[in-house]
Design a protein around this motif. Structure first.
Motif, PDB file in Angstrom:
ATOM      1  N   TYR A 128       0.831  -1.196   0.000  1.00 26.97           N
ATOM      2  CA  TYR A 128       0.000   0.000   0.000  1.00 26.97           C
ATOM      3  C   TYR A 128       0.873   1.257   0.000  1.00 26.97           C
ATOM      4  O   TYR A 128       1.960   1.283   0.583  1.00 26.97           O
ATOM      5  CB  TYR A 128      -0.926   0.017   1.217  1.00 26.97           C
ATOM      6  CG  TYR A 128      -2.102  -0.917   1.090  1.00 26.97           C
ATOM      7  CD1 TYR A 128      -3.035  -0.751   0.074  1.00 26.97           C
ATOM      8  CD2 TYR A 128      -2.284  -1.964   1.992  1.00 26.97           C
ATOM      9  CE1 TYR A 128      -4.115  -1.591  -0.044  1.00 26.97           C
ATOM     10  CE2 TYR A 128      -3.369  -2.819   1.881  1.00 26.97           C
ATOM     11  CZ  TYR A 128      -4.291  -2.635   0.853  1.00 26.97           C
ATOM     12  OH  TYR A 128      -5.364  -3.472   0.732  1.00 26.97           O
ATOM     13  N   ASN A 129       0.377   2.272  -0.671  1.00 24.74           N
ATOM     14  CA  ASN A 129       1.093   3.540  -0.786  1.00 24.74           C
ATOM     15  C   ASN A 129       0.931   4.338   0.512  1.00 24.74           C
ATOM     16  O   ASN A 129      -0.129   4.896   0.781  1.00 24.74           O
ATOM     17  CB  ASN A 129       0.538   4.335  -1.974  1.00 24.74           C
ATOM     18  CG  ASN A 129       1.318   5.617  -2.229  1.00 24.74           C
ATOM     19  OD1 ASN A 129       2.199   5.987  -1.460  1.00 24.74           O
ATOM     20  ND2 ASN A 129       0.988   6.293  -3.321  1.00 24.74           N
ATOM     21  N   SER A 130       1.977   4.386   1.312  1.00 20.32           N
ATOM     22  CA  SER A 130       1.927   5.147   2.565  1.00 20.32           C
ATOM     23  C   SER A 130       2.606   6.506   2.453  1.00 20.32           C
ATOM     24  O   SER A 130       2.331   7.411   3.241  1.00 20.32           O
ATOM     25  CB  SER A 130       2.581   4.340   3.697  1.00 20.32           C
ATOM     26  OG  SER A 130       3.950   4.100   3.410  1.00 20.32           O
ATOM     27  N   ASN A 131       3.501   6.663   1.477  1.00 20.26           N
ATOM     28  CA  ASN A 131       4.226   7.930   1.364  1.00 20.26           C
ATOM     29  C   ASN A 131       3.353   9.077   0.886  1.00 20.26           C
ATOM     30  O   ASN A 131       3.533  10.224   1.313  1.00 20.26           O
ATOM     31  CB  ASN A 131       5.415   7.779   0.410  1.00 20.26           C
ATOM     32  CG  ASN A 131       6.584   7.071   1.053  1.00 20.26           C
ATOM     33  OD1 ASN A 131       6.645   6.946   2.273  1.00 20.26           O
ATOM     34  ND2 ASN A 131       7.503   6.586   0.241  1.00 20.26           N
ATOM     35  N   GLN A 132       2.417   8.770  -0.008  1.00 17.95           N
ATOM     36  CA  GLN A 132       1.568   9.856  -0.512  1.00 17.95           C
ATOM     37  C   GLN A 132       0.723  10.482   0.595  1.00 17.95           C
ATOM     38  O   GLN A 132       0.742  11.713   0.753  1.00 17.95           O
ATOM     39  CB  GLN A 132       0.683   9.361  -1.654  1.00 17.95           C
ATOM     40  CG  GLN A 132      -0.161  10.468  -2.287  1.00 17.95           C
ATOM     41  CD  GLN A 132      -0.887   9.993  -3.522  1.00 17.95           C
ATOM     42  OE1 GLN A 132      -0.324   9.281  -4.350  1.00 17.95           O
ATOM     43  NE2 GLN A 132      -2.143  10.388  -3.665  1.00 17.95           N
ATOM     44  N   PRO A 133      -0.007   9.689   1.388  1.00 15.15           N
ATOM     45  CA  PRO A 133      -0.738  10.326   2.502  1.00 15.15           C
ATOM     46  C   PRO A 133       0.191  10.958   3.535  1.00 15.15           C
ATOM     47  O   PRO A 133      -0.166  11.961   4.154  1.00 15.15           O
ATOM     48  CB  PRO A 133      -1.546   9.180   3.109  1.00 15.15           C
ATOM     49  CG  PRO A 133      -0.964   7.922   2.577  1.00 15.15           C
ATOM     50  CD  PRO A 133      -0.355   8.261   1.258  1.00 15.15           C
ATOM     51  N   LEU A 134       1.383  10.380   3.722  1.00 14.23           N
ATOM     52  CA  LEU A 134       2.349  10.997   4.637  1.00 14.23           C
ATOM     53  C   LEU A 134       2.683  12.408   4.171  1.00 14.23           C
ATOM     54  O   LEU A 134       2.605  13.377   4.939  1.00 14.23           O
ATOM     55  CB  LEU A 134       3.624  10.147   4.709  1.00 14.23           C
ATOM     56  CG  LEU A 134       4.802  10.762   5.481  1.00 14.23           C
ATOM     57  CD1 LEU A 134       4.482  10.875   6.962  1.00 14.23           C
ATOM     58  CD2 LEU A 134       6.071   9.947   5.258  1.00 14.23           C
ATOM     59  N   LEU A 135       3.049  12.541   2.901  1.00 14.82           N
ATOM     60  CA  LEU A 135       3.437  13.854   2.386  1.00 14.82           C
ATOM     61  C   LEU A 135       2.255  14.810   2.305  1.00 14.82           C
ATOM     62  O   LEU A 135       2.390  16.011   2.587  1.00 14.82           O
ATOM     63  CB  LEU A 135       4.089  13.699   1.012  1.00 14.82           C
ATOM     64  CG  LEU A 135       5.490  13.092   1.010  1.00 14.82           C
ATOM     65  CD1 LEU A 135       5.978  12.853  -0.405  1.00 14.82           C
ATOM     66  CD2 LEU A 135       6.466  13.989   1.761  1.00 14.82           C
ATOM     67  N   GLU A 136       1.089  14.296   1.916  1.00 15.64           N
ATOM     68  CA  GLU A 136      -0.091  15.170   1.850  1.00 15.64           C
ATOM     69  C   GLU A 136      -0.350  15.813   3.203  1.00 15.64           C
ATOM     70  O   GLU A 136      -0.623  17.024   3.296  1.00 15.64           O
ATOM     71  CB  GLU A 136      -1.314  14.378   1.408  1.00 15.64           C
ATOM     72  CG  GLU A 136      -1.358  14.052  -0.069  1.00 15.64           C
ATOM     73  CD  GLU A 136      -2.699  13.451  -0.480  1.00 15.64           C
ATOM     74  OE1 GLU A 136      -3.736  14.115  -0.269  1.00 15.64           O
ATOM     75  OE2 GLU A 136      -2.702  12.315  -0.995  1.00 15.64           O
ATOM     76  N   ASN A 137      -0.263  15.029   4.249  1.00 17.50           N
ATOM     77  CA  ASN A 137      -0.564  15.559   5.580  1.00 17.50           C
ATOM     78  C   ASN A 137       0.563  16.425   6.126  1.00 17.50           C
ATOM     79  O   ASN A 137       0.312  17.444   6.772  1.00 17.50           O
ATOM     80  CB  ASN A 137      -0.919  14.421   6.530  1.00 17.50           C
ATOM     81  CG  ASN A 137      -2.315  13.884   6.272  1.00 17.50           C
ATOM     82  OD1 ASN A 137      -3.300  14.476   6.682  1.00 17.50           O
ATOM     83  ND2 ASN A 137      -2.410  12.757   5.569  1.00 17.50           N
ATOM     84  N   LEU A 138       1.806  16.053   5.866  1.00 17.27           N
ATOM     85  CA  LEU A 138       2.916  16.897   6.290  1.00 17.27           C
ATOM     86  C   LEU A 138       2.867  18.254   5.594  1.00 17.27           C
ATOM     87  O   LEU A 138       3.081  19.301   6.217  1.00 17.27           O
ATOM     88  CB  LEU A 138       4.251  16.211   6.009  1.00 17.27           C
ATOM     89  CG  LEU A 138       4.654  15.080   6.952  1.00 17.27           C
ATOM     90  CD1 LEU A 138       5.912  14.373   6.448  1.00 17.27           C
ATOM     91  CD2 LEU A 138       4.870  15.581   8.371  1.00 17.27           C
ATOM     92  N   LEU A 139       2.563  18.253   4.310  1.00 12.00           N
ATOM     93  CA  LEU A 139       2.473  19.513   3.569  1.00 12.00           C
ATOM     94  C   LEU A 139       1.312  20.360   4.059  1.00 12.00           C
ATOM     95  O   LEU A 139       1.427  21.582   4.169  1.00 12.00           O
ATOM     96  CB  LEU A 139       2.335  19.223   2.074  1.00 12.00           C
ATOM     97  CG  LEU A 139       3.611  18.730   1.387  1.00 12.00           C
ATOM     98  CD1 LEU A 139       3.290  18.114   0.039  1.00 12.00           C
ATOM     99  CD2 LEU A 139       4.617  19.872   1.231  1.00 12.00           C
ATOM    100  N   THR A 140       0.204  19.715   4.377  1.00 15.26           N
ATOM    101  CA  THR A 140      -0.948  20.461   4.887  1.00 15.26           C
ATOM    102  C   THR A 140      -0.636  21.070   6.245  1.00 15.26           C
ATOM    103  O   THR A 140      -0.924  22.248   6.499  1.00 15.26           O
ATOM    104  CB  THR A 140      -2.174  19.530   4.996  1.00 15.26           C
ATOM    105  OG1 THR A 140      -2.517  19.047   3.697  1.00 15.26           O
ATOM    106  CG2 THR A 140      -3.373  20.281   5.573  1.00 15.26           C
ATOM    107  N   VAL A 141      -0.037  20.280   7.129  1.00 19.75           N
ATOM    108  CA  VAL A 141       0.324  20.779   8.458  1.00 19.75           C
ATOM    109  C   VAL A 141       1.278  21.964   8.350  1.00 19.75           C
ATOM    110  O   VAL A 141       1.204  22.908   9.145  1.00 19.75           O
ATOM    111  CB  VAL A 141       0.955  19.645   9.293  1.00 19.75           C
ATOM    112  CG1 VAL A 141       1.656  20.194  10.518  1.00 19.75           C
ATOM    113  CG2 VAL A 141      -0.111  18.642   9.710  1.00 19.75           C
ATOM    114  N   HIS A 142       2.138  21.958   7.343  1.00 18.98           N
ATOM    115  CA  HIS A 142       3.127  23.021   7.195  1.00 18.98           C
ATOM    116  C   HIS A 142       2.702  24.059   6.156  1.00 18.98           C
ATOM    117  O   HIS A 142       3.541  24.742   5.579  1.00 18.98           O
ATOM    118  CB  HIS A 142       4.491  22.420   6.903  1.00 18.98           C
ATOM    119  CG  HIS A 142       5.029  21.627   8.059  1.00 18.98           C
ATOM    120  ND1 HIS A 142       5.538  22.230   9.191  1.00 18.98           N
ATOM    121  CD2 HIS A 142       5.069  20.290   8.299  1.00 18.98           C
ATOM    122  CE1 HIS A 142       5.894  21.300  10.059  1.00 18.98           C
ATOM    123  NE2 HIS A 142       5.617  20.113   9.546  1.00 18.98           N
TER     124      HIS A 142
END
Length: 407
Positions: A203-217
Motif C-alpha cells: 500500500y502507498n503510505s508515502n503519498q498520505p504521509l506527504l499530503e498531511n505533512l504539507l498540509t500541516v506546514h
C-alpha cells in the motif's frame, strides 16, 4: 541509470535548495483566509482601542460627586447593555445599570460592581454598599492609540493576529502566496489504500504521509498522484505538474536500479543540483530544476521520506513562504543510550526528546532505525545526527538534534 554520483553533506544540500529560491509573489487576501501566511505590510491602528470608555464589569456607573458616604441610594435612569449607549450626562443622585464592555457615560467616574449592590425599597432605585479603588473603566486608547503598530511586516498570521485585525475592522492584508506543491509517488508496486492487495505489492503510505505533512506546514496541494515505473509517463506527468506547481515532491525511483526512472530524468531531462547526500536514510535524495520548477525527489522508503521532508523539503517551504524560521529547531542534546553502529555517512535517527532537570535536551532512538520502517513516525518528536565514522555515540555524549514542530 546513473553510474556514478558525487555526494554532498545534508547541510550543503539544504543550502543548495534554499539558495535556489526566494519567497513567492505577494497577494492581497481576505484576513479570514490568510492564516499562517506572512504579512508583507505593516498594519497600524486606524483608531484607538478601545475607542470609547468601556465598562470592565457588570455594575452601576456613578459620578465623582456620588462616590462617598456609602451605602448610598441612587436612582437608576437607564440600563446599558453592550452595543447600546446612554448619551445624557449623569446627574448627581443618578446611575445607570451597565454591562461588561458597554460604553460608559461621559461624565461617569467609576463602575461599582454588581456584587456591591442590593435592591432598594423603590424598585427604580439601587443601594450601592461600597466603592472600589479602581474606576473599573477602560479608558479610550488604553491598549492601542490611533496609529500604533499592530503587526509588522514579516509577521506570520495566526489566530490571535487575525482576531486583532478583525477587531479593527481590517478585512484584507497583503501576504506572500502559499506555495502550490505537487506530490508524485512512483512505483509499480504501489496500491492505493482501499483496494485489494495483490501478492508482492504494498500500500502507498508515502503519498498520505506527504499530503498531511504539507498540509500541516501550510502548503497548498495542487496534485497528489502515483504512477507505475515508466520513464515516458513519469517524464510527461512531471512536465505537466511543473506548469502548475511551485514545488514538486516525489518519492521512489531515485536509486540506481533498472526501474529508478526519477534518477534518469534528473540526469537527462532536468538541471541536476545533486543526486546523492552523505546521509542515512535517504542518501539517493535528488534535487533538480525541471523547467522553472524545483523538484525534490525523496527516497521511497517511508523513514527516509519522513526524514527528508523535515531536513530538506520543509526548509524550502519556509523560504517560499517568506518565513524567517523553519519548523525544526536545531539544538545540542545528549544521548540517553549508546548507538554504536558504524556509519559511513551521517545517520539521522528518528527519536524522541525530553528535558532533564537541569534543562538539557535528552534524545533517544524511538523504534527502528531502518529506512523502511514507519511504525515510529507517529512517535517521532526529533531527529538527531550520529556523525559518520567508525564509532557512533555513547550515552551522555552530545549530538545535534532537530526538534520537530507540528506547525
Amino acid at each position: 541509470m546513473i553510474e556514478k554520483r558525487n555526494t554532498i553533506r545534508m547541510e550543503q544540500a539544504r543550502e543548495v535548495l534554499c539558495n535556489q529560491i526566494t519567497h513567492l509573489p505577494v497577494e492581497r487576501k481576505n484576513v479570514m483566509e490568510a492564516l499562517n501566511q506572512v504579512l508583507q505590510e505593516p498594519i497600524f491602528a486606524p483608531f484607538p482601542a478601545p475607542y470609547f470608555r468601556r465598562s470592565g464589569y457588570d455594575g452601576f456607573a456613578i459620578t465623582e460627586e456620588d462616590d462617598g458616604n456609602y451605602p448610598i441610594t441612587l436612582h437608576v435612569v437607564a440600563e446599558v447593555p453592550c452595543g447600546k449607549t446612554y448619551d445624557k450626562p449623569l446627574k448627581p443622585g443618578e446611575t445607570v445599570r451597565i454591562m461588561t464592555g458597554a460604553k460608559v457615560p461621559d461624565n461617569a467616574s467609576k463602575i461599582i460592581m454588581l456584587e456591591q449592590s442590593r435592591e432598594a425599597e423603590n424598585k427604580n432605585d439601587i443601594v450601592l454598599i461600597n466603592t472600589q479603588k479602581s474606576s473599573n473603566i477602560t479608558e479610550i486608547g488604553a491598549e492601542f492609540a490611533q496609529g500604533d503598530l499592530l503587526l509588522d511586516r514579516g509577521h506570520t498570521l495566526n489566530a490571535g493576529s487575525i482576531s486583532l485585525l478583525s477587531s479593527f475592522g481590517i478585512s484584507e492584508v497583503q501576504v506572500i502566496r502559499k506555495p502550490k506543491v505537487a506530490i508524485l509517488s512512483t512505483g509499480s508496486e504501489l496500491v492505493p489504500a482501499g483496494n485489494s492487495l495483490p501478492d508482492g505489492k504494498i500500500y502507498n503510505s508515502n503519498q498520505p504521509l506527504l499530503e498531511n505533512l504539507l498540509t500541516v506546514h501550510h502548503a497548498e496541494i495542487c496534485a497528489a498522484e502515483q504512477l507505475p515505473d515508466n520513464y515516458e509517463d513519469t517524464k510527461a506527468r512531471l512536465l505537466e505538474l511543473a506548469e502548475m506547481a511551485d514545488l514538486i515532491v516525489t518519492t521512489g525511483g531515485v536509486s540506481v536500479g533498472d526501474y529508478d526512472f526519477m534518477a534518469d530524468i534528473a540526469k537527462q531531462e532536468a538541471e541536476l543540483l545533486f543526486n546523492k547526500i552523505q546521509m542515512r536514510p535517504g542518501s539517493p535524495t535528488t534535487g533538480m530544476w525541471l523547467n522553472k520548477t524545483l523538484v525534490i525527489a525523496l527516497s521511497g522508503n517511508p523513514g527516509a521520506c519522513f526524514t527528508g521532508f523535515y531536513l530538506l523539503v520543509e526548509p524550502v517551504l519556509a523560504t517560499l513562504m517568506g518565513k524567517d524560521n523553519t519548523a525544526t529547531t536545531k539544538v545540542r542534546a545528549k544521548m540517553t543510550s549508546d548507538y554504536t553502529k558504524n556509519n559511513g555517512f551521517d545517520r539521522f535517527l528518528r527519536g524522541s526528546y525530553h528535558l532533564s532537570e537541569e534543562g538539557e535536551y535528552l534524545v533517544e532512538l524511538v523504534g527502528s532505525d531502518m529506512s523502511s520502517a514507519l511504525g515510529n513516525l507517529h512517535l517521532t518528536t526529533c531527529l538527531f545526527k550520529i556523525p559518520g565514522g567508525k564509532v557512533g555515540k555513547y550515552q551522555g555524549e552530545e549530538v545535534e538534534a532537530w526538534l520537530l514542530s507540528s506547525k
